[in-house]
Design a protein around this motif. Structure first.
Motif, PDB file in Angstrom:
ATOM      1  N   ALA A 122       0.836  -1.214   0.000  1.00  0.00           N
ATOM      2  CA  ALA A 122       0.000   0.000   0.000  1.00  0.00           C
ATOM      3  C   ALA A 122       0.868   1.260   0.000  1.00  0.00           C
ATOM      4  O   ALA A 122       0.636   2.194  -0.776  1.00  0.00           O
ATOM      5  CB  ALA A 122      -0.931  -0.014   1.214  1.00  0.00           C
ATOM      6  N   ALA A 123       1.902   1.285   0.828  1.00  0.00           N
ATOM      7  CA  ALA A 123       2.742   2.485   0.958  1.00  0.00           C
ATOM      8  C   ALA A 123       3.533   2.745  -0.320  1.00  0.00           C
ATOM      9  O   ALA A 123       3.876   3.896  -0.624  1.00  0.00           O
ATOM     10  CB  ALA A 123       3.690   2.322   2.147  1.00  0.00           C
ATOM     11  N   SER A 124       3.799   1.683  -1.090  1.00  0.00           N
ATOM     12  CA  SER A 124       4.662   1.822  -2.270  1.00  0.00           C
ATOM     13  C   SER A 124       4.065   2.749  -3.335  1.00  0.00           C
ATOM     14  O   SER A 124       4.764   3.164  -4.250  1.00  0.00           O
ATOM     15  CB  SER A 124       4.937   0.447  -2.886  1.00  0.00           C
ATOM     16  OG  SER A 124       3.746  -0.074  -3.462  1.00  0.00           O
ATOM     17  N   VAL A 142       9.874   2.479  -0.245  1.00  0.00           N
ATOM     18  CA  VAL A 142       9.599   1.615   0.904  1.00  0.00           C
ATOM     19  C   VAL A 142      10.660   0.533   1.015  1.00  0.00           C
ATOM     20  O   VAL A 142      11.056  -0.074   0.011  1.00  0.00           O
ATOM     21  CB  VAL A 142       8.208   0.944   0.759  1.00  0.00           C
ATOM     22  CG1 VAL A 142       7.899   0.062   1.960  1.00  0.00           C
ATOM     23  CG2 VAL A 142       7.112   1.984   0.593  1.00  0.00           C
ATOM     24  N   ARG A 143      11.104   0.287   2.229  1.00  0.00           N
ATOM     25  CA  ARG A 143      11.999  -0.837   2.530  1.00  0.00           C
ATOM     26  C   ARG A 143      11.252  -1.745   3.499  1.00  0.00           C
ATOM     27  O   ARG A 143      10.595  -1.256   4.418  1.00  0.00           O
ATOM     28  CB  ARG A 143      13.276  -0.361   3.234  1.00  0.00           C
ATOM     29  CG  ARG A 143      14.024   0.744   2.512  1.00  0.00           C
ATOM     30  CD  ARG A 143      15.256   1.133   3.308  1.00  0.00           C
ATOM     31  NE  ARG A 143      16.188   0.021   3.392  1.00  0.00           N
ATOM     32  CZ  ARG A 143      17.143  -0.235   2.510  1.00  0.00           C
ATOM     33  NH1 ARG A 143      17.325   0.563   1.481  1.00  0.00           N
ATOM     34  NH2 ARG A 143      17.935  -1.275   2.641  1.00  0.00           N
ATOM     35  N   VAL A 144      11.364  -3.050   3.304  1.00  0.00           N
ATOM     36  CA  VAL A 144      10.688  -3.971   4.211  1.00  0.00           C
ATOM     37  C   VAL A 144      11.736  -4.862   4.873  1.00  0.00           C
ATOM     38  O   VAL A 144      12.684  -5.293   4.233  1.00  0.00           O
ATOM     39  CB  VAL A 144       9.601  -4.803   3.470  1.00  0.00           C
ATOM     40  CG1 VAL A 144      10.175  -5.614   2.333  1.00  0.00           C
ATOM     41  CG2 VAL A 144       8.842  -5.705   4.433  1.00  0.00           C
ATOM     42  N   ALA A 145      11.571  -5.092   6.181  1.00  0.00           N
ATOM     43  CA  ALA A 145      12.513  -5.950   6.907  1.00  0.00           C
ATOM     44  C   ALA A 145      11.748  -6.993   7.714  1.00  0.00           C
ATOM     45  O   ALA A 145      10.664  -6.716   8.232  1.00  0.00           O
ATOM     46  CB  ALA A 145      13.382  -5.103   7.840  1.00  0.00           C
ATOM     47  N   GLY A 146      12.334  -8.178   7.800  1.00  0.00           N
ATOM     48  CA  GLY A 146      11.728  -9.261   8.572  1.00  0.00           C
ATOM     49  C   GLY A 146      12.298 -10.572   8.085  1.00  0.00           C
ATOM     50  O   GLY A 146      12.925 -10.623   7.014  1.00  0.00           O
ATOM     51  N   PRO A 147      12.098 -11.654   8.849  1.00  0.00           N
ATOM     52  CA  PRO A 147      12.662 -12.945   8.464  1.00  0.00           C
ATOM     53  C   PRO A 147      11.682 -13.780   7.627  1.00  0.00           C
ATOM     54  O   PRO A 147      10.474 -13.685   7.796  1.00  0.00           O
ATOM     55  CB  PRO A 147      12.884 -13.607   9.822  1.00  0.00           C
ATOM     56  CG  PRO A 147      11.767 -13.087  10.674  1.00  0.00           C
ATOM     57  CD  PRO A 147      11.422 -11.710  10.168  1.00  0.00           C
ATOM     58  N   VAL A 148      12.230 -14.599   6.729  1.00  0.00           N
ATOM     59  CA  VAL A 148      11.428 -15.591   6.000  1.00  0.00           C
ATOM     60  C   VAL A 148      12.206 -16.903   5.986  1.00  0.00           C
ATOM     61  O   VAL A 148      13.392 -16.931   6.313  1.00  0.00           O
ATOM     62  CB  VAL A 148      11.144 -15.148   4.539  1.00  0.00           C
ATOM     63  CG1 VAL A 148      10.309 -13.881   4.488  1.00  0.00           C
ATOM     64  CG2 VAL A 148      12.447 -14.963   3.749  1.00  0.00           C
ATOM     65  N   TYR A 204       9.103 -12.786  -3.590  1.00  0.00           N
ATOM     66  CA  TYR A 204       9.962 -11.590  -3.708  1.00  0.00           C
ATOM     67  C   TYR A 204       9.464 -10.697  -4.847  1.00  0.00           C
ATOM     68  O   TYR A 204       9.473  -9.471  -4.760  1.00  0.00           O
ATOM     69  CB  TYR A 204      11.419 -11.984  -3.980  1.00  0.00           C
ATOM     70  CG  TYR A 204      12.205 -12.367  -2.738  1.00  0.00           C
ATOM     71  CD1 TYR A 204      12.654 -11.385  -1.860  1.00  0.00           C
ATOM     72  CD2 TYR A 204      12.512 -13.688  -2.458  1.00  0.00           C
ATOM     73  CE1 TYR A 204      13.386 -11.718  -0.731  1.00  0.00           C
ATOM     74  CE2 TYR A 204      13.243 -14.034  -1.328  1.00  0.00           C
ATOM     75  CZ  TYR A 204      13.675 -13.042  -0.473  1.00  0.00           C
ATOM     76  OH  TYR A 204      14.396 -13.368   0.647  1.00  0.00           O
ATOM     77  N   ALA A 205       9.030 -11.361  -5.928  1.00  0.00           N
ATOM     78  CA  ALA A 205       8.640 -10.602  -7.125  1.00  0.00           C
ATOM     79  C   ALA A 205       7.427  -9.702  -6.846  1.00  0.00           C
ATOM     80  O   ALA A 205       7.330  -8.601  -7.401  1.00  0.00           O
ATOM     81  CB  ALA A 205       8.337 -11.558  -8.270  1.00  0.00           C
ATOM     82  N   VAL A 206       6.515 -10.158  -5.994  1.00  0.00           N
ATOM     83  CA  VAL A 206       5.332  -9.330  -5.686  1.00  0.00           C
ATOM     84  C   VAL A 206       5.786  -7.999  -5.089  1.00  0.00           C
ATOM     85  O   VAL A 206       5.273  -6.927  -5.441  1.00  0.00           O
ATOM     86  CB  VAL A 206       4.393 -10.068  -4.696  1.00  0.00           C
ATOM     87  CG1 VAL A 206       3.273  -9.147  -4.232  1.00  0.00           C
ATOM     88  CG2 VAL A 206       3.828 -11.335  -5.331  1.00  0.00           C
ATOM     89  N   LEU A 207       6.768  -8.062  -4.208  1.00  0.00           N
ATOM     90  CA  LEU A 207       7.275  -6.836  -3.572  1.00  0.00           C
ATOM     91  C   LEU A 207       8.112  -6.031  -4.564  1.00  0.00           C
ATOM     92  O   LEU A 207       7.936  -4.815  -4.708  1.00  0.00           O
ATOM     93  CB  LEU A 207       8.097  -7.199  -2.334  1.00  0.00           C
ATOM     94  CG  LEU A 207       7.269  -7.858  -1.220  1.00  0.00           C
ATOM     95  CD1 LEU A 207       8.149  -8.642  -0.262  1.00  0.00           C
ATOM     96  CD2 LEU A 207       6.458  -6.804  -0.470  1.00  0.00           C
ATOM     97  N   VAL A 230       9.362  -2.234  -3.970  1.00  0.00           N
ATOM     98  CA  VAL A 230       9.705  -2.313  -2.546  1.00  0.00           C
ATOM     99  C   VAL A 230      11.109  -2.917  -2.404  1.00  0.00           C
ATOM    100  O   VAL A 230      11.406  -3.951  -3.007  1.00  0.00           O
ATOM    101  CB  VAL A 230       8.672  -3.181  -1.773  1.00  0.00           C
ATOM    102  CG1 VAL A 230       9.092  -3.371  -0.324  1.00  0.00           C
ATOM    103  CG2 VAL A 230       7.285  -2.567  -1.870  1.00  0.00           C
ATOM    104  N   ASN A 231      11.960  -2.269  -1.614  1.00  0.00           N
ATOM    105  CA  ASN A 231      13.317  -2.749  -1.408  1.00  0.00           C
ATOM    106  C   ASN A 231      13.311  -3.910  -0.401  1.00  0.00           C
ATOM    107  O   ASN A 231      12.833  -3.759   0.728  1.00  0.00           O
ATOM    108  CB  ASN A 231      14.186  -1.591  -0.890  1.00  0.00           C
ATOM    109  CG  ASN A 231      15.623  -2.008  -0.703  1.00  0.00           C
ATOM    110  OD1 ASN A 231      15.915  -2.967  -0.008  1.00  0.00           O
ATOM    111  ND2 ASN A 231      16.534  -1.280  -1.329  1.00  0.00           N
ATOM    112  N   THR A 232      13.838  -5.074  -0.834  1.00  0.00           N
ATOM    113  CA  THR A 232      13.769  -6.276   0.006  1.00  0.00           C
ATOM    114  C   THR A 232      15.137  -6.675   0.584  1.00  0.00           C
ATOM    115  O   THR A 232      15.304  -7.780   1.082  1.00  0.00           O
ATOM    116  CB  THR A 232      13.199  -7.464  -0.809  1.00  0.00           C
ATOM    117  OG1 THR A 232      14.041  -7.664  -1.956  1.00  0.00           O
ATOM    118  CG2 THR A 232      11.782  -7.204  -1.277  1.00  0.00           C
TER     119      THR A 232
END
Ligand code: AMP
Length: 309
Positions: free
Chosen positions: A35-37, A42-48, A57-60, A65-67
């Motif tokens: 939404a923010a993109s 936008v940068r997103v952080a978290g574990p997968v 990854y492609a959706v972001l 969105v920076n992954t």
């Protein structure tokens, strides 16, 4: 201005009265970043885990969105949430939560993420949210979301974390639950007494209300004929809200007009999110559709009857 979000990156299984999906991309940080993109970098952080593949990854990446700060844990499993909705689409019923790689997640943010001016602590364990807050020394504006689970199981930690943020996004029932205050206005004031300068109380299909020390603003939800899956509505709301604020630059959160527009972009993004399952609708969304719906909001909330063209 760049915006960092830290929160769950997930696979969701969802059943609603209109259909179901067994395993689709979800998570608070994912819905927020998509939404923010539409408004800022936008940068997103978290574990997968290993199960998080190129398609996810492609959706972001497709939304820019920076992954770089997504941490892929070898041998780990991505956070999994299973939930369902009855005819009352405002209430999500959790059937299963598997923390997977979130079990031993220790946030280690890159320098560009630490430098982001706007930070959103999406819904995760409040100790983790606080660790992220402490690392993000560049953040000038910090928002937070949480949920009933953490109010129940980690209230003290959540209150400490709320003490270090500017804006809190919670469902109205959660604002009451957190403060043990049945009156929503007094409950919002009690949250501001913990530190933040504004509280957004989300009210599902009834919209959202914004409380600051000296102002109040409320907006209905956009009236929709088709709602398939409310999952992620709250995160999409926060993404539209904070994405727009970040795009307005320093001091935006002090401007009442900007805050009202942020509420409207938040409601606009949430309304698109619920039209289809998971991230499906937002993935095919176009900026012109956002602008059209934003304009519609002006119509449906105006005291003057404006003739339609
Ligand atoms: P909402 O915007 O509140 O509908 O958030 C929906 C998202 O929250 C789903 O995509 C889930 O993956 C995620 N979620 C559900 N439970 C949790 C939890 N305990 N911690 C973090 N994220 C969660």
């Amino acid at each position: 201005m760049s915006l960092l979000v830290v929160g769950s990156i997930a696979f969701d299984a969802v059943r609603s009265p209109f259909g179901e999906r067994d395993r689709m991309l979800g998570g608070s940080a994912v819905h927020f970043s998509l939404a923010a993109s539409f408004f800022c970098d936008v940068r997103v952080a978290g574990p997968v885990g290993d199960d998080f593949g190129d398609d996810e990854y492609a959706v972001l990446a497709d939304r820019g969105v920076n992954t770089d700060d997504i941490e892929r844990v070898p041998g780990g499993e991505t956070f999994f949430w299973r939930g369902h909705y009855e005819h009352d689409l405002n209430t999500a019923h959790t059937d299963d939560t598997q923390l997977g790689v979130f079990g031993d997640f220790e946030p280690k943010l890159s320098q560009p993420s630490r430098d982001a001016e706007t930070l959103f602590l999406a819904n995760i364990q409040p100790d983790l949210q606080r660790q992220v807050r402490e690392q993000c020394t560049g953040a000038r504006l910090v928002g937070l979301d949480s949920m009933n689970l953490w109010i129940d199981t980690a209230r003290e930690s959540l209150v400490r974390t709320i003490g270090g943020v500017d804006l809190v996004f919670l469902n109205d029932a959660e604002v009451r639950m957190l403060t043990e205050q049945p009156n929503l206005l007094q409950a919002a004031r009690a949250v501001m007494d913990m530190g933040p300068r504004a509280v957004v109380a989300k009210q599902g299909e009834y919209g959202a209300a914004l409380f600051t020390r000296d102002a109040f603003f409320a907006l209905p939800a956009y009236p929709l004929e088709t709602i398939n899956d409310p999952t992620g509505a709250g995160d999409s709301f926060a993404g539209g809200f904070l994405g727009y604020l970040a795009s307005e630059g320093e001091g935006a959160a002090d401007d009442e007009g900007v805050l009202r527009r942020a509420m409207t972009y938040g409601s606009t993004m949430a309304s698109f999110n619920v039209e289809d399952f998971g991230t499906e609708r937002v993935r095919r969304l176009r900026r012109e559709e956002i602008d059209e719906r934003f304009a519609q909001f002006k119509h449906i909330t105006s005291l003057e009857v404006v003739p339609t063209a």
